[in-house]
Design a protein around this motif. Sequence first.
Motif, PDB file in Angstrom:
ATOM      1  N   MET A 108       0.834  -1.198   0.000  1.00 22.68           N
ATOM      2  CA  MET A 108       0.000   0.000   0.000  1.00 22.68           C
ATOM      3  C   MET A 108       0.878   1.260   0.000  1.00 22.68           C
ATOM      4  SD  MET A 108      -2.939   1.227   2.667  1.00 22.68           S
ATOM      5  CE  MET A 108      -1.768   1.695   3.928  1.00 22.68           C
ATOM      6  N   GLN A 109       1.940   1.239   0.784  1.00 24.78           N
ATOM      7  CA  GLN A 109       2.839   2.392   0.809  1.00 24.78           C
ATOM      8  C   GLN A 109       3.506   2.586  -0.552  1.00 24.78           C
ATOM      9  OE1 GLN A 109       5.395   1.503   4.134  1.00 24.78           O
ATOM     10  NE2 GLN A 109       4.057   2.559   5.597  1.00 24.78           N
ATOM     11  N   GLN A 110       3.859   1.499  -1.216  1.00 23.33           N
ATOM     12  CA  GLN A 110       4.463   1.611  -2.544  1.00 23.33           C
ATOM     13  C   GLN A 110       3.471   2.186  -3.545  1.00 23.33           C
ATOM     14  OE1 GLN A 110       5.786  -2.364  -3.392  1.00 23.33           O
ATOM     15  NE2 GLN A 110       7.785  -2.062  -2.417  1.00 23.33           N
ATOM     16  N   ARG A 111       2.220   1.711  -3.485  1.00 21.48           N
ATOM     17  CA  ARG A 111       1.206   2.245  -4.402  1.00 21.48           C
ATOM     18  C   ARG A 111       0.943   3.715  -4.104  1.00 21.48           C
ATOM     19  NH1 ARG A 111      -1.164  -2.998  -3.699  1.00 21.48           N
ATOM     20  NH2 ARG A 111      -2.478  -2.197  -2.046  1.00 21.48           N
ATOM     21  N   GLU A 112       0.907   4.066  -2.836  1.00 24.45           N
ATOM     22  CA  GLU A 112       0.689   5.464  -2.457  1.00 24.45           C
ATOM     23  C   GLU A 112       1.828   6.339  -2.969  1.00 24.45           C
ATOM     24  OE1 GLU A 112       0.770   7.733   1.725  1.00 24.45           O
ATOM     25  OE2 GLU A 112      -0.752   6.167   1.599  1.00 24.45           O
ATOM     26  N   ALA A 113       3.057   5.843  -2.830  1.00 24.06           N
ATOM     27  CA  ALA A 113       4.214   6.593  -3.319  1.00 24.06           C
ATOM     28  C   ALA A 113       4.149   6.744  -4.837  1.00 24.06           C
ATOM     29  CB  ALA A 113       5.508   5.894  -2.914  1.00 24.06           C
ATOM     30  N   ALA A 114       3.679   5.703  -5.527  1.00 21.25           N
ATOM     31  CA  ALA A 114       3.554   5.784  -6.988  1.00 21.25           C
ATOM     32  C   ALA A 114       2.507   6.814  -7.389  1.00 21.25           C
ATOM     33  CB  ALA A 114       3.188   4.409  -7.558  1.00 21.25           C
ATOM     34  N   VAL A 115       1.416   6.875  -6.640  1.00 20.55           N
ATOM     35  CA  VAL A 115       0.388   7.879  -6.935  1.00 20.55           C
ATOM     36  C   VAL A 115       0.946   9.272  -6.718  1.00 20.55           C
ATOM     37  CG1 VAL A 115      -1.799   8.829  -6.119  1.00 20.55           C
ATOM     38  CG2 VAL A 115      -1.586   6.381  -6.511  1.00 20.55           C
ATOM     39  N   HIS A 116       1.637   9.475  -5.619  1.00 18.85           N
ATOM     40  CA  HIS A 116       2.219  10.798  -5.348  1.00 18.85           C
ATOM     41  C   HIS A 116       3.261  11.166  -6.405  1.00 18.85           C
ATOM     42  CE1 HIS A 116       0.120  11.599  -1.669  1.00 18.85           C
ATOM     43  NE2 HIS A 116       0.545  10.491  -1.096  1.00 18.85           N
TER      44      HIS A 116
END
Length: 148
Positions: free
Chosen positions: A111-119
């Motif tokens: 989830m943190q990786q996906r969030e970082a990708a979105v940002h």
Amino acid sequence: MDGRRRNPYELTEETPVYVISVAAQLSGLHPQTLRQYDRLGLVSPDRTAGRGRRYSARDIELLRQVQQLSQDEGINLAGIKRIIELENQVAALQSRMAEMQAALDGAAAAMQQREAAVHASYRRDLVPYQEVPSALVVWRPKRQQQPD
């Protein structure tokens, strides 16, 4: 370890290697006592193709624990069986909890990786809107008068 041995000749505490006479000697119990414990389901050794009992190091430790609970603590065999069942249940639940914690940690990391990708995908050429105080001016064109 995950229950599978990498080397088939590797001995672990789960490997059934001791015949009943050796297990009796190592545990300090009579072979007939080991047979009785097996019948009661307190300690269940593996069996050979010829139905002979083979005890592991873990089985020997369990036999010693049963003896200690029986002789030193005065607990009857039914109580000892229940204690062993509850200890096994606790161990299984702890193992399951560790699996679930690992899965949760993995999901949180994903989830943190996906969030970082979105940002990281945010457009950087956009300027954030800031409200500035302003005055409202209404412009009304003058009407031309029509000739009568």
